[in-house]
Motif scaffolding. Structure first.
Motif, mmCIF file in Angstrom:
data_model
loop_
_atom_site.group_PDB
_atom_site.id
_atom_site.type_symbol
_atom_site.label_atom_id
_atom_site.label_comp_id
_atom_site.label_asym_id
_atom_site.label_seq_id
_atom_site.Cartn_x
_atom_site.Cartn_y
_atom_site.Cartn_z
ATOM 1 N N ILE A 217 -21.043 -49.036 -73.975
ATOM 2 C CA ILE A 217 -19.976 -49.477 -73.104
ATOM 3 C C ILE A 217 -19.243 -50.678 -73.720
ATOM 4 C CG2 ILE A 217 -21.476 -51.028 -71.802
ATOM 5 C CD1 ILE A 217 -19.925 -50.358 -69.311
ATOM 6 N N ASN A 218 -17.965 -50.804 -73.429
ATOM 7 C CA ASN A 218 -17.171 -51.921 -73.937
ATOM 8 C C ASN A 218 -17.657 -53.224 -73.301
ATOM 9 O OD1 ASN A 218 -15.225 -53.651 -74.910
ATOM 10 N ND2 ASN A 218 -13.613 -52.901 -73.550
ATOM 11 N N PRO A 219 -18.150 -54.181 -74.089
ATOM 12 C CA PRO A 219 -18.686 -55.429 -73.510
ATOM 13 C C PRO A 219 -17.657 -56.221 -72.712
ATOM 14 C CG PRO A 219 -19.411 -55.177 -75.787
ATOM 15 C CD PRO A 219 -18.381 -54.117 -75.546
ATOM 16 N N ASN A 220 -16.365 -56.045 -72.993
ATOM 17 C CA ASN A 220 -15.336 -56.776 -72.250
ATOM 18 C C ASN A 220 -15.220 -56.313 -70.804
ATOM 19 O OD1 ASN A 220 -13.804 -58.526 -74.384
ATOM 20 N ND2 ASN A 220 -14.083 -56.537 -75.358
ATOM 21 N N ASP A 221 -15.771 -55.140 -70.481
ATOM 22 C CA ASP A 221 -15.698 -54.616 -69.115
ATOM 23 C C ASP A 221 -16.880 -55.040 -68.251
ATOM 24 O OD1 ASP A 221 -13.380 -53.311 -69.802
ATOM 25 O OD2 ASP A 221 -14.376 -51.417 -70.282
ATOM 26 N N ILE A 222 -17.805 -55.806 -68.786
ATOM 27 C CA ILE A 222 -19.044 -56.134 -68.077
ATOM 28 C C ILE A 222 -18.863 -57.382 -67.221
ATOM 29 C CG2 ILE A 222 -21.456 -56.804 -68.361
ATOM 30 C CD1 ILE A 222 -21.498 -55.173 -70.917
ATOM 31 N N GLU A 223 -19.285 -57.273 -65.975
ATOM 32 C CA GLU A 223 -19.297 -58.425 -65.068
ATOM 33 C C GLU A 223 -20.593 -59.212 -65.229
ATOM 34 O OE1 GLU A 223 -17.952 -61.146 -62.406
ATOM 35 O OE2 GLU A 223 -16.822 -59.426 -63.141
#
Length: 487
Positions: A217-223
């Motif tokens: 998964i794209n790490p920039n999308d992680i909360e």
């Protein structure tokens, strides 16, 4: 009266009376003795600080870290809450740090005794973390859980997966890179090596949905990320959680005006170490001398045209990395929306290798009424990997480059690859074959939450995941194997 005698001959000499010389030597001895006696005094001039550290209840704050402010010097509190530290710096300021408590700085007084009562950091202890199917406050946790917020992740640059994002951020979680090639996976171990026949990778759960590709998964999308490290995870997820569980919550947008975030990063990668190899003349001389010693004819006669080829220089490059991320989020009291896209293009230090990847995500939440909430997530990615082995085993191109003869050229006069005794050119063995891997991934899930009573919520969720992996290899006629097969 003191007399000085001089003799004006070819050899000049001055003489000092014996009494004066004796007094001078005695004075030097006294000075040396004083300096010798002062050495242990100077050595014992270091300041030793003692004290106790307790929490708000008056109990020993075991495990508190005590460090100096200006130098790398510290200790920890013993089971009785006491500590002893010999100062090495000049500021005389100590830092007291313990997880869940506010860091305190204390200036040391003249008594060199410091007693500290730590204050709980309620902001951290009241944080809500995800534990399986529900949430808990940190103060109520009894299991071993690591919580990582989005602000604490390693982002940008070459970060393209979860392993790189959490590396060094979660205590007890081992993250190792499986290869130095672009797009190489990361081996994440949460509970050690539990199996010798199957994988030791943890179970990934993204927004409540179990995914086989959660690590990509794209790490920039992680909360935030919650890592369940103890055996209690098996009570929730069964045998699948035996290696630990990584719970990933993605961003959903926040109430307020529309927010647009753009992240652009560029970088370069290069070899930090290059071995020193023989040049063409040195290699030729050694090979011919060895042949003569063995009673054989020389391999390279005087008529042989000697080249100086550094095959490692020919096969490597200063690689570029481009990472682009764009996200748009908006929301109000009842609705939240998050849309993002990411593009990463990474060239390998070894020519002919690289990674090109596109990802997109949509996350939405809608409160239908005070008790009913609807959520949906969609994620898609496509990546193309240009592969070559970065290891130095005998079958890898890198081994052929390091052992190639430096006295032969790379190309012929007409631009074709030079061959010696019918063998493949080592650079051609790297650049000519096609070895690509294309991966397409899509997953979607939807959830419905209904609050039956306060503190009891019914959660219904479902989803699907699609993965398509294509790998292809092609060996052209420029190589021996391709010419034999007629490709």
């Amino acid at each position: 009266m003191t007399k000085i005698y001089k003799q004006t001959t070819a050899h000049y000499r001055e003489s000092i009376p014996i009494k004066r010389r004796t007094l001078f030597n005695a004075l030097l001895k006294n000075i040396y003795c004083c300096l010798f006696l002062l050495i242990p005094i100077a050595a014992s001039a270091q300041t030793v600080v003692t004290g106790t550290v307790k929490d708000e209840k008056g109990l020993p704050a075991v495990g508190t870290s005590v460090t100096e402010t200006d130098v790398k010097n510290g200790t920890s509190v013993d089971p009785n809450g006491k500590f002893t530290l010999t100062l090495k710096g000049k500021l005389r300021v100590l830092n007291f740090t313990l997880v869940g408590y506010k860091t305190q700085k204390v200036t040391i007084g003249a008594s060199n005794v410091v007693n500290v009562n730590l204050e709980e950091d309620l902001n951290k202890l009241n944080e809500v973390v995800v534990v399986g199917y529900g949430t808990q406050r940190k103060t109520d946790l009894t299991g071993s859980i690591s919580s990582i917020k989005s602000d604490d992740l390693n982002l940008g640059g070459t970060t393209s997966n979860i392993g790189q994002a959490i590396q060094g951020k979660a205590a007890g979680v081992q993250v190792q890179q499986t290869s130095f090639a672009p797009g190489a996976g990361m081996q994440i171990t949460v509970r050690g090596g539990n199996s010798i026949n199957t994988t030791n990778s943890p179970l990934y759960v993204v927004d409540g949905f179990i995914s086989d590709n959660g690590s990509t998964i794209n790490p920039n999308d992680i909360e935030d990320i919650q890592i369940l490290k103890d055996a209690s995870s098996a009570a929730i997820y069964g045998a699948r959680g035996g290696n630990g569980v990584v719970l990933i919550t993605t961003k959903k947008g926040k109430a307020g005006r529309v927010a647009i975030d753009l992240d652009l990063s560029n970088g370069t990668q290069y070899l930090t170490y290059k071995p020193t190899l023989l040049n063409g003349q040195q290699y030729t001389a050694i090979q011919n001398a060895t042949a003569i010693e063995d009673g054989k004819p020389v391999l390279f006669p005087p008529s042989f045209s000697i080249a100086n080829t550094n095959w490692l220089e020919e096969a490597t490059q200063q690689a570029s990395v481009h990472n682009r991320s764009l996200s748009i989020s908006s929301g109000d009291q009842n609705s939240k929306l998050y849309v993002s896209g990411n593009y990463i293009n990474q060239k390998g230090v070894l020519k002919g290798t690289g990674l090109e990847k596109y990802t997109a995500r949509i996350g939405a939440e809608k409160s239908l009424n005070e008790r009913l909430k609807l959520g949906a997530n969609f994620y898609g990615s496509t990546s193309k990997l240009f592969q070559q082995s970065y290891s130095a085993d005998i079958t890898a191109p890198l081994f052929g480059l390091l052992t190639a003869m430096p006295n032969i050229p790379v190309y012929n006069a007409d631009g074709t690859y030079f061959r010696y005794q019918g063998k493949n050119n080592p650079l051609a063995s790297l650049l000519e074959p096609t070895n690509t891997s294309t991966n397409k991934l899509a997953n979607a899930n939807i959830s419905l939450d209904y609050e039956i009573i306060k503190g009891l919520t019914y959660h219904l969720g479902g989803g699907a995941e699609y993965t398509n992996l294509n790998e292809g290899q092609y060996i052209p006629r420029t190589l021996t194997a391709g010419a034999v097969n007629g490709e």
